[in-house]
Structure formats: structure tokens, C-alpha cells
Design a protein around this motif. Structure first.
Motif, PDB file in Angstrom:
ATOM      1  N   VAL A   1       0.877  -1.188   0.009  1.00 31.81           N
ATOM      2  CA  VAL A   1       0.011  -0.221  -0.050  1.00 31.81           C
ATOM      3  C   VAL A   1       0.694   1.234  -0.009  1.00 31.81           C
TER       4      VAL A   1
ATOM      5  N   SER B   1      -4.418   8.760   4.414  1.00 34.86           N
ATOM      6  CA  SER B   1      -5.805   8.193   4.074  1.00 34.86           C
ATOM      7  C   SER B   1      -5.240   6.619   4.197  1.00 34.86           C
ATOM      8  N   ALA B   2      -4.048   6.377   3.506  1.00 32.74           N
ATOM      9  CA  ALA B   2      -3.805   4.806   3.278  1.00 32.74           C
ATOM     10  C   ALA B   2      -3.642   4.132   4.706  1.00 32.74           C
TER      11      ALA B   2
ATOM     12  N   THR C   1      -6.910   2.673   6.250  1.00 37.86           N
ATOM     13  CA  THR C   1      -7.749   1.646   5.550  1.00 37.86           C
ATOM     14  C   THR C   1      -7.985   0.449   6.481  1.00 37.86           C
ATOM     15  N   THR C   2      -7.134   0.121   7.377  1.00 35.73           N
ATOM     16  CA  THR C   2      -7.278  -0.975   8.507  1.00 35.73           C
ATOM     17  C   THR C   2      -6.915  -0.637   9.758  1.00 35.73           C
TER      18      THR C   2
END
Length: 243
Positions: free
Chosen positions: A108, A118-119, A122-123
């Protein structure tokens, strides 16, 4: 501090594998994202200049320890930087950085178009363990040989506690510097066409900036800052004369 790398370079792109000293910023003394005096990192660099715009991406292995002093497995630091000159006398650069560890290479963060903040959301695992930062650099050249510059790092930002001076305000972590450099031709070597450079700057790193919930995600290698050689909760005036 050995330097060694292999690279491909053309007019429009440079791809490098290995280690070299890097400087992201306008200060001749020290910079927050990558400083020339910081520990050298082994990794990949992807650099694309186009007219007055330049995009640079790095993804490097770092050395880290936890609170017990044990070695952190697979610590990585990735950075993006886009620099541009809106006018001949003005330069601007925006950077984002991410620190992660303990799970091998995360593809990623290999995406050159990813926004790390933002990345990293993601989790839940990335959100809790990875440390994302943003940076802004600005340089103004009002006269020939003169440059005024400034830098800002935003580590964490919570608008609801932005003006809170209690412990809750520690959710907001900043670092900033500003300075001015002046070329002094009369102090150089006229035969070799060199000149001296005088710089005066102020730098401040707020408490807990460049750190994270876990020590493994601090923006350091060998427990030393990747950027400005100064610890959080400190400031410094500096004067440098370089010939």
C-alpha cells in the motif's frame, strides 16, 4: 556512513537502489523530512523532474528498538514529496511520510499516488500502529543571493483540542523552523569563483512530535532523527557560516 547505490537516470526519471545522503528542504543547517546529517537509509528512490515540478518517492529500511531496547523487526520509512516553483522567486514543497514495522513490506505504501494519511486508515491495524506525518516547505528569494525559508511538520491534528493548553492538547504535534540565508561573495575565493553562505534560523519541535503510540513507529533510525537533529520538546537558534 558509507554511500553506495545503483541507479538508472535519464532526462525525465531517476530510479535508485541503495543508500545516499538525502536532503528534503531548503535549510542549509537541517531539515525535518530528510536531513543530510541523518543516519543513511537503504532503499528505493523514484525521482521525476518535469519543468518546474519535481516528484520524489522513497521507501527505505530503518533500524528501530522498542521500549525494552530490543530490536524492532522490519521497520520501514516511506516518503512522498512534490516540489514546484510557482514563480522564479518562490519554491513550495509538500511531503507526506509514513513509518511502519513488524509485517514486512506493505505494498500500500509503495503506491506513488497514495496519500499516506488516508492509506494508513484503511485498516484498524495500520491506523493503530503506523505513524503518518505531513510537511510543508516554503522558500522566497526576494533578492539575488538572499533566501528566506520556513518549514512546518504536522504529526497529529485534532481540531477540537487545537487551542487546548492542557494535556489534551498533546494530540496536536507540530515542528516548525524559519530562517534566512545570504550569499557573501567577499568571503569566498575569487580565483575559484566560490562564495560564503551565512544562515540564521530558529527551529522548534513540540512535545511528542515524530513519536507515536508505540516507540517502534517513531520517525528515527538507530534512535536518531531522520530529519532535524533535535529531540521533541526543544527549540534552537542556530547561526552557520559556510565557505
Amino acid at each position: 556512513r558509507y554511500i553506495g547505490y545503483v541507479q538508472f537516470q535519464s532526462e525525465h526519471v531517476r530510479i535508485r537502489l541503495g543508500r545516499e545522503a538525502m536532503q528534503f528542504g531548503f535549510s542549509p543547517i537541517g531539515n525535518f523530512v530528510h536531513s543530510i546529517e541523518a543516519p543513511l537509509l537503504d532503499g528505493v528512490l523514484f525521482d521525476v523532474p518535469y519543468k518546474s515540478v519535481r516528484f520524489t518517492m522513497t521507501h527505505s529500511a530503518a533500524n528501530g528498538t522498542d521500549t525494552s531496547g530490543a530490536q524492532v523487526d522490519q521497520k520501514f520509512i516511506a516518503t512522498h514529496r512534490i516540489a514546484f516553483d510557482p514563480a522564479p522567486w518562490l519554491s513550495v514543497a509538500i511531503s507526506d511520510m509514513i513509518v511502519y514495522s513488524g509485517r514486512g513490506l506493505d505494498l500500500v505504501y509503495f503506491n506513488p499516488l497514495a496519500f499516506f494519511v488516508s492509506a494508513g486508515l484503511t485498516t484498524s491495524d495500520r491506523s493503530q500502529t503506523d505513524n503518518s506525518l505531513l510537511g510543508l516547505d516554503l522558500a522566497v528569494r526576494p533578492f539575488d543571493g538572499t533566501m528566506a525559508y520556513g518549514s512546518l511538520i504536522v504529526d497529529d491534528l485534532n481540531y477540537s483540542t487545537l487551542s487546548d493548553t492542557s494535556w489534551r492538547g498533546n494530540q496536536n504535534k507540530f515542528a516548525y523552523q524559519f530562517g534566512v540565508s545570504q550569499i557573501l561573495p567577499w568571503l569566498g575565493d575569487s580565483k575559484q569563483g566560490t562564495a560564503a553562505l551565512a544562515t540564521l534560523e530558529y527551529a522548534r519541535i513540540d512535545p511528542f512530535t515524530f513519536s507515536h503510540r508505540g516507540m517502534a513507529a517513531s520517525y528515527t533510525s538507530f534512535n536518531t532523527p531522520i530529519g532535524y537533529d533535535m529531540q521533541p520538546n526543544s527549540d534552537r537558534w542556530a547561526f552557520q557560516l559556510r565557505t
